[in-house]
Design an enzyme around this catalytic site. Structure first.
Site, PDB file in Angstrom:
ATOM      1  N   CYS A  11     -40.265  21.798  20.104  1.00 34.22           N
ATOM      2  CA  CYS A  11     -38.835  21.879  19.649  1.00 34.22           C
ATOM      3  C   CYS A  11     -38.380  22.771  18.831  1.00 34.22           C
ATOM      4  O   CYS A  11     -39.261  23.366  18.150  1.00 34.22           O
ATOM      5  CB  CYS A  11     -38.252  20.477  19.328  1.00 34.22           C
ATOM      6  SG  CYS A  11     -36.431  20.429  19.335  1.00 34.22           S
TER       7      CYS A  11
ATOM      8  N   ASP B  59     -36.054  23.029  16.703  1.00 31.12           N
ATOM      9  CA  ASP B  59     -35.899  22.216  15.520  1.00 31.12           C
ATOM     10  C   ASP B  59     -36.469  22.959  14.346  1.00 31.12           C
ATOM     11  O   ASP B  59     -37.614  23.086  14.361  1.00 31.12           O
ATOM     12  CB  ASP B  59     -36.307  20.782  15.428  1.00 31.12           C
ATOM     13  CG  ASP B  59     -35.583  19.925  14.394  1.00 31.12           C
ATOM     14  OD1 ASP B  59     -36.041  20.314  13.120  1.00 31.12           O
ATOM     15  OD2 ASP B  59     -34.923  18.853  14.558  1.00 31.12           O
TER      16      ASP B  59
ATOM     17  N   ARG C 170     -37.303  21.727  11.577  1.00 29.85           N
ATOM     18  CA  ARG C 170     -38.416  21.118  10.718  1.00 29.85           C
ATOM     19  C   ARG C 170     -39.785  20.902  11.248  1.00 29.85           C
ATOM     20  O   ARG C 170     -40.557  20.184  10.577  1.00 29.85           O
ATOM     21  CB  ARG C 170     -37.731  19.526  10.324  1.00 29.85           C
ATOM     22  CG  ARG C 170     -36.362  19.737   9.746  1.00 29.85           C
ATOM     23  CD  ARG C 170     -35.561  18.334   9.846  1.00 29.85           C
ATOM     24  NE  ARG C 170     -35.202  18.129  11.270  1.00 29.85           N
ATOM     25  CZ  ARG C 170     -34.672  17.033  11.650  1.00 29.85           C
ATOM     26  NH1 ARG C 170     -34.268  15.999  10.908  1.00 29.85           N
ATOM     27  NH2 ARG C 170     -34.378  16.912  13.107  1.00 29.85           N
TER      28      ARG C 170
ATOM     29  N   HIS D 225     -40.937  15.505  18.757  1.00 31.95           N
ATOM     30  CA  HIS D 225     -40.660  14.869  17.409  1.00 31.95           C
ATOM     31  C   HIS D 225     -39.490  13.898  17.292  1.00 31.95           C
ATOM     32  O   HIS D 225     -38.665  14.143  18.115  1.00 31.95           O
ATOM     33  CB  HIS D 225     -40.379  15.934  16.284  1.00 31.95           C
ATOM     34  CG  HIS D 225     -38.941  16.719  16.539  1.00 31.95           C
ATOM     35  ND1 HIS D 225     -37.859  16.306  15.749  1.00 31.95           N
ATOM     36  CD2 HIS D 225     -38.587  17.553  17.421  1.00 31.95           C
ATOM     37  CE1 HIS D 225     -36.816  17.059  16.217  1.00 31.95           C
ATOM     38  NE2 HIS D 225     -37.076  17.897  17.240  1.00 31.95           N
TER      39      HIS D 225
ATOM     40  N   CYS E 122     -35.091  13.878  17.039  1.00 37.71           N
ATOM     41  CA  CYS E 122     -34.873  15.251  17.869  1.00 37.71           C
ATOM     42  C   CYS E 122     -33.379  15.056  18.386  1.00 37.71           C
ATOM     43  O   CYS E 122     -32.912  14.089  19.153  1.00 37.71           O
ATOM     44  CB  CYS E 122     -35.654  15.289  19.042  1.00 37.71           C
ATOM     45  SG  CYS E 122     -35.481  16.666  19.955  1.00 37.71           S
TER      46      CYS E 122
HETATM   47 CO    CO Z   1     -35.768  18.596  18.672  1.00 32.30          CO
END
Ligand code: CO
Length: 210
Positions: A42, A44, A46, A98, A101
Protein backbone atom coordinates in the site's frame (compact mmCIF):
# COMPACT_ATOMS: atom_id res chain seq x y z
CA UNK A 1 13.81 25.42 7.24
CA UNK A 2 11.48 24.29 4.46
CA UNK A 3 10.43 20.77 5.30
CA UNK A 4 11.56 19.42 1.94
CA UNK A 5 15.10 20.66 2.64
CA UNK A 6 15.24 18.35 5.64
CA UNK A 7 14.96 15.46 3.22
CA UNK A 8 17.89 16.65 1.12
CA UNK A 9 20.04 17.13 4.21
CA UNK A 10 19.04 13.73 5.50
CA UNK A 11 20.04 12.26 2.13
CA UNK A 12 23.57 13.68 2.48
CA UNK A 13 23.86 12.26 5.97
CA UNK A 14 22.60 8.88 4.73
CA UNK A 15 25.22 8.80 1.97
CA UNK A 16 27.95 9.50 4.53
CA UNK A 17 26.58 6.79 6.75
CA UNK A 18 26.56 4.19 4.00
CA UNK A 19 30.02 5.15 2.76
CA UNK A 20 31.57 4.96 6.19
CA UNK A 21 30.19 1.42 6.60
CA UNK A 22 31.07 0.31 3.05
CA UNK A 23 33.12 2.66 0.84
CA UNK A 24 32.03 0.79 -2.33
CA UNK A 25 28.31 0.73 -1.40
CA UNK A 26 27.10 2.90 -4.30
CA UNK A 27 29.77 1.73 -6.73
CA UNK A 28 28.61 -1.84 -6.12
CA UNK A 29 24.92 -0.97 -6.63
CA UNK A 30 25.68 0.92 -9.84
CA UNK A 31 26.54 -2.37 -11.58
CA UNK A 32 22.93 -3.56 -11.54
CA UNK A 33 20.23 -5.13 -9.43
CA UNK A 34 19.36 -8.72 -8.59
CA UNK A 35 16.50 -8.41 -6.12
CA UNK A 36 14.96 -11.68 -4.93
CA UNK A 37 11.63 -10.15 -4.06
CA UNK A 38 8.88 -8.10 -5.67
CA UNK A 39 6.88 -6.20 -3.06
CA UNK A 40 3.37 -5.01 -3.88
CA UNK A 41 2.28 -2.86 -0.97
CA UNK A 42 0.00 0.00 0.00
CA UNK A 43 1.06 3.60 -0.61
CA UNK A 44 0.36 4.30 3.10
CA UNK A 45 3.27 6.23 4.66
CA UNK A 46 3.21 4.00 7.74
CA UNK A 47 4.18 0.87 5.82
CA UNK A 48 7.68 1.46 4.43
CA UNK A 49 8.56 -1.77 2.62
CA UNK A 50 12.33 -1.78 3.12
CA UNK A 51 12.28 -0.60 6.71
CA UNK A 52 9.76 -3.14 8.04
CA UNK A 53 11.55 -6.02 6.29
CA UNK A 54 15.08 -4.94 7.15
CA UNK A 55 16.06 -4.92 3.48
CA UNK A 56 18.76 -2.82 1.86
CA UNK A 57 18.90 -1.05 -1.51
CA UNK A 58 19.11 -3.72 -4.21
CA UNK A 59 17.10 -6.35 -2.34
CA UNK A 60 13.48 -5.36 -2.90
CA UNK A 61 11.75 -4.44 -6.17
CA UNK A 62 8.82 -2.30 -5.06
CA UNK A 63 5.39 -1.36 -6.41
CA UNK A 64 2.97 0.51 -4.19
CA UNK A 65 -0.54 1.78 -4.81
CA UNK A 66 -3.66 2.52 -2.82
CA UNK A 67 -4.60 -0.67 -0.93
CA UNK A 68 -1.96 -2.94 -2.53
CA UNK A 69 -4.13 -3.91 -5.47
CA UNK A 70 -3.39 -6.29 -8.34
CA UNK A 71 -5.86 -5.06 -10.96
CA UNK A 72 -5.65 -7.16 -14.10
CA UNK A 73 -5.96 -4.14 -16.44
CA UNK A 74 -3.42 -1.96 -14.58
CA UNK A 75 -0.52 -1.61 -17.02
CA UNK A 76 1.64 0.01 -14.38
CA UNK A 77 1.40 -2.98 -12.03
CA UNK A 78 1.57 -5.47 -14.93
CA UNK A 79 4.72 -3.84 -16.32
CA UNK A 80 6.37 -4.03 -12.91
CA UNK A 81 5.27 -7.66 -12.55
CA UNK A 82 6.45 -8.67 -16.00
CA UNK A 83 9.85 -7.01 -15.54
CA UNK A 84 10.31 -8.46 -12.07
CA UNK A 85 9.32 -11.99 -13.08
CA UNK A 86 10.72 -12.29 -16.61
CA UNK A 87 13.84 -10.12 -16.46
CA UNK A 88 14.87 -9.90 -12.80
CA UNK A 89 13.55 -13.40 -12.14
CA UNK A 90 12.48 -12.66 -8.60
CA UNK A 91 11.93 -15.76 -6.47
CA UNK A 92 9.09 -14.31 -4.41
CA UNK A 93 6.25 -11.89 -5.04
CA UNK A 94 4.78 -10.48 -1.85
CA UNK A 95 1.44 -8.68 -1.58
CA UNK A 96 1.48 -6.92 1.77
CA UNK A 97 -1.68 -5.26 3.05
CA UNK A 98 -2.09 -3.58 6.40
CA UNK A 99 -4.75 -3.13 9.07
CA UNK A 100 -6.26 0.38 9.26
CA UNK A 101 -5.93 0.70 5.48
CA UNK A 102 -7.75 3.87 4.42
CA UNK A 103 -8.45 2.44 0.98
CA UNK A 104 -10.20 -0.61 2.39
CA UNK A 105 -12.04 1.50 4.97
CA UNK A 106 -13.44 3.81 2.29
CA UNK A 107 -14.38 0.85 0.10
CA UNK A 108 -16.43 -0.46 3.06
CA UNK A 109 -18.32 2.84 3.24
CA UNK A 110 -20.80 4.45 0.87
CA UNK A 111 -18.75 7.62 0.40
CA UNK A 112 -18.66 9.08 -3.10
CA UNK A 113 -15.00 10.05 -3.53
CA UNK A 114 -14.89 10.74 -7.27
CA UNK A 115 -12.12 9.17 -9.32
CA UNK A 116 -10.92 6.88 -6.55
CA UNK A 117 -14.37 5.21 -6.52
CA UNK A 118 -13.15 3.38 -9.61
CA UNK A 119 -10.08 2.03 -7.86
CA UNK A 120 -11.86 1.13 -4.63
CA UNK A 121 -14.59 -0.61 -6.61
CA UNK A 122 -12.26 -3.61 -6.85
CA UNK A 123 -12.29 -3.86 -3.05
CA UNK A 124 -16.09 -3.64 -3.02
CA UNK A 125 -15.99 -6.63 -5.36
CA UNK A 126 -13.82 -8.48 -2.82
CA UNK A 127 -16.48 -7.68 -0.21
CA UNK A 128 -19.17 -9.12 -2.50
CA UNK A 129 -17.21 -12.34 -3.10
CA UNK A 130 -16.96 -12.85 0.67
CA UNK A 131 -20.18 -11.19 1.77
CA UNK A 132 -21.50 -14.25 3.58
CA UNK A 133 -18.40 -14.48 5.79
CA UNK A 134 -18.12 -10.73 6.36
CA UNK A 135 -21.79 -10.08 7.13
CA UNK A 136 -21.84 -12.36 10.17
CA UNK A 137 -18.92 -10.53 11.81
CA UNK A 138 -20.77 -8.20 14.17
CA UNK A 139 -17.85 -6.12 15.38
CA UNK A 140 -17.17 -3.45 12.69
CA UNK A 141 -13.47 -3.39 13.60
CA UNK A 142 -13.15 -7.14 13.12
CA UNK A 143 -15.09 -6.98 9.85
CA UNK A 144 -12.74 -4.25 8.60
CA UNK A 145 -9.66 -6.29 9.60
CA UNK A 146 -11.03 -9.38 7.88
CA UNK A 147 -11.72 -7.45 4.66
CA UNK A 148 -8.10 -6.21 4.73
CA UNK A 149 -6.99 -9.86 4.92
CA UNK A 150 -9.41 -11.12 2.26
CA UNK A 151 -8.33 -8.28 -0.04
CA UNK A 152 -4.71 -9.45 0.23
CA UNK A 153 -5.71 -13.05 -0.49
CA UNK A 154 -7.73 -11.97 -3.55
CA UNK A 155 -4.81 -9.91 -4.89
CA UNK A 156 -2.50 -12.93 -4.57
CA UNK A 157 -5.11 -14.89 -6.57
CA UNK A 158 -5.12 -12.10 -9.14
CA UNK A 159 -1.35 -12.55 -9.50
CA UNK A 160 -1.75 -16.30 -9.99
CA UNK A 161 -4.40 -15.63 -12.63
CA UNK A 162 -1.99 -13.66 -14.85
CA UNK A 163 -0.36 -15.33 -17.85
CA UNK A 164 2.90 -13.72 -16.64
CA UNK A 165 2.97 -15.80 -13.45
CA UNK A 166 1.56 -18.93 -15.10
CA UNK A 167 4.22 -18.81 -17.85
CA UNK A 168 6.97 -18.37 -15.26
CA UNK A 169 5.61 -21.24 -13.13
CA UNK A 170 5.78 -23.41 -16.24
CA UNK A 171 9.26 -22.29 -17.35
CA UNK A 172 11.08 -21.59 -14.08
CA UNK A 173 8.99 -23.16 -11.34
CA UNK A 174 8.97 -19.71 -9.70
CA UNK A 175 8.03 -17.29 -8.21
CA UNK A 176 6.30 -18.16 -4.96
CA UNK A 177 3.43 -15.78 -4.24
CA UNK A 178 2.85 -14.60 -0.68
CA UNK A 179 0.01 -12.71 0.97
CA UNK A 180 0.96 -10.86 4.13
CA UNK A 181 -0.68 -8.33 6.42
CA UNK A 182 1.19 -5.74 8.43
CA UNK A 183 -0.15 -4.77 11.84
CA UNK A 184 0.15 -1.01 12.31
CA UNK A 185 -0.29 -1.48 16.09
CA UNK A 186 2.58 -3.91 16.64
CA UNK A 187 4.83 -3.56 13.58
CA UNK A 188 4.54 -7.29 12.98
CA UNK A 189 3.77 -9.01 9.69
CA UNK A 190 1.42 -12.01 9.58
CA UNK A 191 1.44 -14.58 6.78
CA UNK A 192 -1.99 -15.20 5.26
CA UNK A 193 -1.51 -17.26 2.12
CA UNK A 194 1.15 -18.81 -0.10
CA UNK A 195 0.78 -20.02 -3.68
CA UNK A 196 3.32 -21.73 -5.88
CA UNK A 197 3.55 -23.62 -9.16
CA UNK A 198 1.60 -26.55 -7.72
CA UNK A 199 -1.36 -24.41 -6.71
CA UNK A 200 -4.58 -25.53 -8.35
CA UNK A 201 -6.14 -22.55 -10.11
CA UNK A 202 -9.81 -22.11 -10.81
CA UNK A 203 -10.17 -23.58 -14.26
CA UNK A 204 -11.54 -20.50 -16.01
CA UNK A 205 -8.38 -18.50 -15.15
CA UNK A 206 -5.95 -21.13 -16.45
CA UNK A 207 -4.18 -20.22 -19.70
CA UNK A 208 -2.77 -22.66 -22.25
CA UNK A 209 0.95 -22.30 -21.62
CA UNK A 210 3.58 -23.85 -23.85
CO1 CO B 1 -3.48 1.18 2.91
Amino acid sequence: MDSHKKLLLANKAWVQDKLSAAPDFFEHLSHGQEPEYLWIGCADSRVPAEEITGTQPGQLFVHRNVANMVVHTDFNMLSVLQYAVQVLKVKHVIVCGHYNCGGVQNALSHKNLGLINKWLRHIKDVYRFHERELKIIENPRERFDRLVELNVIEQVRNLADTSIVQQSWHDEGAPVLHGWVYDIHTGLIKELVKMDKDTQLEDIYRYDIN
